[in-house]
Write a protein that holds these residues in place. Structure first.
Motif, PDB file in Angstrom:
ATOM      1  N   THR A 159       0.871  -0.999   0.156  1.00 60.45           N
ATOM      2  CA  THR A 159      -0.067  -0.033  -0.003  1.00 60.45           C
ATOM      3  C   THR A 159       0.918   1.091   0.019  1.00 60.45           C
ATOM      4  OG1 THR A 159      -0.001   0.291   2.358  1.00 60.45           O
ATOM      5  CG2 THR A 159      -1.521  -1.130   1.640  1.00 60.45           C
ATOM      6  N   ASP A 160       0.240   2.348  -0.111  1.00 58.40           N
ATOM      7  CA  ASP A 160       1.090   3.732   0.126  1.00 58.40           C
ATOM      8  C   ASP A 160       1.058   4.300   1.272  1.00 58.40           C
ATOM      9  OD1 ASP A 160      -1.509   4.343   0.548  1.00 58.40           O
ATOM     10  OD2 ASP A 160      -1.574   6.072  -0.887  1.00 58.40           O
ATOM     11  N   TRP A 161       0.971   3.442   2.221  1.00 54.50           N
ATOM     12  CA  TRP A 161       0.845   3.958   3.872  1.00 54.50           C
ATOM     13  C   TRP A 161       2.364   4.693   4.062  1.00 54.50           C
ATOM     14  CZ3 TRP A 161      -1.231  -0.994   6.642  1.00 54.50           C
ATOM     15  CH2 TRP A 161      -2.553  -1.278   5.744  1.00 54.50           C
ATOM     16  N   ALA A 236      -5.039   7.447   1.770  1.00 54.34           N
ATOM     17  CA  ALA A 236      -6.319   8.531   1.757  1.00 54.34           C
ATOM     18  C   ALA A 236      -7.402   7.851   2.740  1.00 54.34           C
ATOM     19  CB  ALA A 236      -6.332   8.995   0.671  1.00 54.34           C
ATOM     20  N   GLN A 237      -7.758   6.753   2.305  1.00 53.41           N
ATOM     21  CA  GLN A 237      -8.920   5.912   2.688  1.00 53.41           C
ATOM     22  C   GLN A 237      -8.834   5.771   4.314  1.00 53.41           C
ATOM     23  OE1 GLN A 237      -8.802   2.424   0.136  1.00 53.41           O
ATOM     24  NE2 GLN A 237     -10.523   3.226  -0.867  1.00 53.41           N
ATOM     25  N   LEU A 238      -7.536   5.554   4.593  1.00 54.06           N
ATOM     26  CA  LEU A 238      -7.227   5.510   6.134  1.00 54.06           C
ATOM     27  C   LEU A 238      -7.688   6.682   6.889  1.00 54.06           C
ATOM     28  CD1 LEU A 238      -3.869   3.461   6.840  1.00 54.06           C
ATOM     29  CD2 LEU A 238      -6.344   2.849   7.205  1.00 54.06           C
TER      30      LEU A 238
END
Ligand code: GLC
Length: 561
Positions: A159-161, A236-238
């Motif tokens: 992910t992009d975390w 972004a969702q997080l």
């Protein structure tokens, strides 16, 4: 020196009188062991150094010491990267030294709280080495959070975390899998779904409890459990998801299942072991951590994030006393710790900023450091005066207070650390944009002269500036006007305030003056403004700066009898 109280005796005495447990209104002194005192002259503070300063700790009049991590560590994050939870870093001593420390503190009536870091281990921990060696699909990898990458050949992270310290929260290992690290690369997150992880921390809690430890400070207590079911959300969702107990990453309701089990461990000891949560969560959810069924107490970082401002301070106190009522616990007050710019410095800077976690002044610190060496915008005296006023305000509040080593000396943040000597991963991960936390972790000045101001005989692992001499214990000890004397006196007097946890606001007639009364009849008055405030009644017991006849000067707190 404060009266010597043997801990067992003190405990019996408390039990006889049916006093509330010590932690409800105790003063806890935070020691960052690698920067406190260096007994073996290797430039790094150690356990024997703390033992050598036990009389000093007793002279402060504190109730407990909280030790930041002293465990074996590669020091990728100041010891919060733990390689072995049940040992002492050999550079800091041995388990026998630790036992000596517990004895030295207990015999002086001081409890011992240790730091537990359960969200992640060090990448040097035996489990992580085993996970790397064992390869994909192994049980050893189940203890951590490994995933396949995305993109061609899985060369992109799952992910992009983004990690708390900047950069990706994923790191790739040799066989191509990725592991999650919410903090530094060297701090792989543990998998709290895995029973062995849970069992091992219970063993650790028992290990230290059996050695006489009185309580635990739980690092990032709000992040242990995670919902990592596929598909994984984007950053972004997080960010957009509500933090309502079901967020995949933070402050999940199910983390309290872990703490319910820990509670059974704590309560199996007599007296029960205590815990305090470091939980950066929405206010309304703090009582979940502070409740008797969970950890029992939680840090309140609101004062530490507030400006030196009457309105903000009043709101913070009001909100947190209400939260304490909601949880049945007592509040905790903190102005400084090892993660933020020291409050003497914060209050001496013109426009306190906020970083992404709400902690003050990291970014601002950047400009201030860049402005070169001794900071031209920092008003050291005003900051120091306000810090003393804020500390005396805090120490009059019901609940427990946390003091960070050096604040009792009025110590300022050290800005002038060259890039080559910085240690904090936030500095490196942000490519220097964020100066990080080294400035509040510089070893303490014990003497106004000598190679490392009495810290040890062979320098100090972070460079101490010349002006440290002005804040040395030797200089402040016995000086009636020093910050050290103010803290000692305030802590002694505070015992008279610890009768009941109530506080009653009194109308001060001014927006920039706060005034409250404690059940013993004492009043605390703080003038956050510049205009002197007339004291119409009461006899001063202690003041953070000299009073001007019957006037309370600006930036000053007084306790009145
Ligand atoms: C906590 C500690 C901090 C550390 C982080 C990761 O916030 O206070 O110093 O870097 O956890 O363990």
């Amino acid at each position: 020196m404060a009266d010597t109280r043997d801990l067992d005796h003190a405990l019996d005495h408390d039990a006889d009188l049916e006093l509330p447990p010590w932690w409800r209104q105790g003063v806890v002194y935070q020691i960052y062991p690698r920067s406190f005192a260096d007994a073996n002259a290797d430039g790094l503070g150690d356990i024997a150094g703390i033992v050598a300063k036990a009389d000093y700790l007793e002279s402060l009049g504190i109730d407990a010491v909280w030790l930041s991590p002293f465990y074996p560590s590669a020091l990728a994050d100041g010891g919060y990267d733990v390689a072995d939870y049940r040992d002492v870093d050999p550079r800091l001593g041995t388990l026998a030294d630790f036992d000596d420390l517990v004895d030295a503190l207990h015999s002086r009536g001081i409890r011992v709280v240790v730091d537990i870091v359960p969200n992640h281990t060090s990448d040097q921990h035996a489990w992580f080495r085993e996970a790397l060696a064992a390869g994909r699909d192994s049980a050893a990898r189940e203890r951590y959070i490994f995933r396949e990458g995305t993109g061609p050949d899985g060369a992109l992270p799952p992910t992009d975390w983004v990690s708390m310290f900047g950069g990706s929260a994923w790191e790739r290992v040799d066989d191509g899998q990725w592991y999650l690290h919410n903090f530094a690369i060297e701090q792989p997150d543990l998998n709290w779904e895995y029973p062995e992880v849970r069992a091992d921390f219970v063993t650790t809690l028992r290990f230290w409890s059996d050695r006489g430890v009185d309580g635990f400070r739980i690092d990032v207590a709000h992040m242990l459990t995670k919902d990592l079911s596929e598909p994984l959300p984007s950053q972004a969702q997080l960010d957009a998801l509500p933090r309502d107990g079901m967020h995949p990453m933070v402050d999940r309701d199910d983390v309290h299942e872990v703490y319910a089990e820990w509670r059974r461990v704590f309560d199996s000891y007599d007296p029960p072991r205590t815990a305090v949560a470091e939980a950066w969560v929405d206010k309304a959810r703090v009582p979940l951590y502070a409740s008797r069924e969970s950890l029992g107490q939680a840090f309140n970082f609101d004062l530490l994030q507030a400006d030196f401002d009457a309105g903000q301070f009043r709101r913070v106190v009001q909100d947190n006393l209400e939260l304490a009522d909601a949880s049945g616990s007592s509040s905790t007050w903190v102005l400084s710790n090892h993660d933020v710019v020291r409050h003497a410095t914060r209050y001496g800077l013109p426009h306190p900023g906020r970083d992404e976690r709400g902690a003050p002044l990291r970014k601002h610190g950047t400009e201030w450091v860049r402005s070169g060496g001794v900071d031209p915008v920092l008003d050291r005296d005003a900051g120091g005066r306000r810090a003393r006023a804020a500390s005396l305000f805090m120490l009059a509040l019901p609940g427990s207070s946390y003091i960070y080593q050096g604040e009792e000396l009025g110590l300022h943040e050290v800005a002038e650390i060259p890039a080559s000597e910085r240690q904090d991963p936030t500095f490196f991960r942000s490519e220097g944009a964020d100066f990080g936390r080294d400035g509040c972790r510089v070893p303490l000045p014990w003497r106004s002269d000598g190679p490392s101001f009495g810290f040890g005989d062979d320098g100090s692992h972070l460079p101490q500036p010349e002006w440290f001499a002005d804040y040395a214990v030797s200089r402040e000890d016995g000086d009636p006007a020093s910050t050290l004397t103010l803290y000692r006196e305030a802590l002694r007097l505070r015992r008279s305030l610890q009768t009941s946890e109530r506080l009653e606001w009194i109308e001060s007639g001014r927006d920039d003056v706060l005034r409250f009364r404690r059940p013993n009849g004492w009043e605390a008055v703080t003038n956050f403004g510049a205009e002197p405030y007339p004291l119409d009644r009461g006899h001063p017991v202690i003041a953070s700066s000299p009073l001007d006849g019957g006037l309370l000067p600006g930036d000053t707190t007084v306790w009145l009898r």
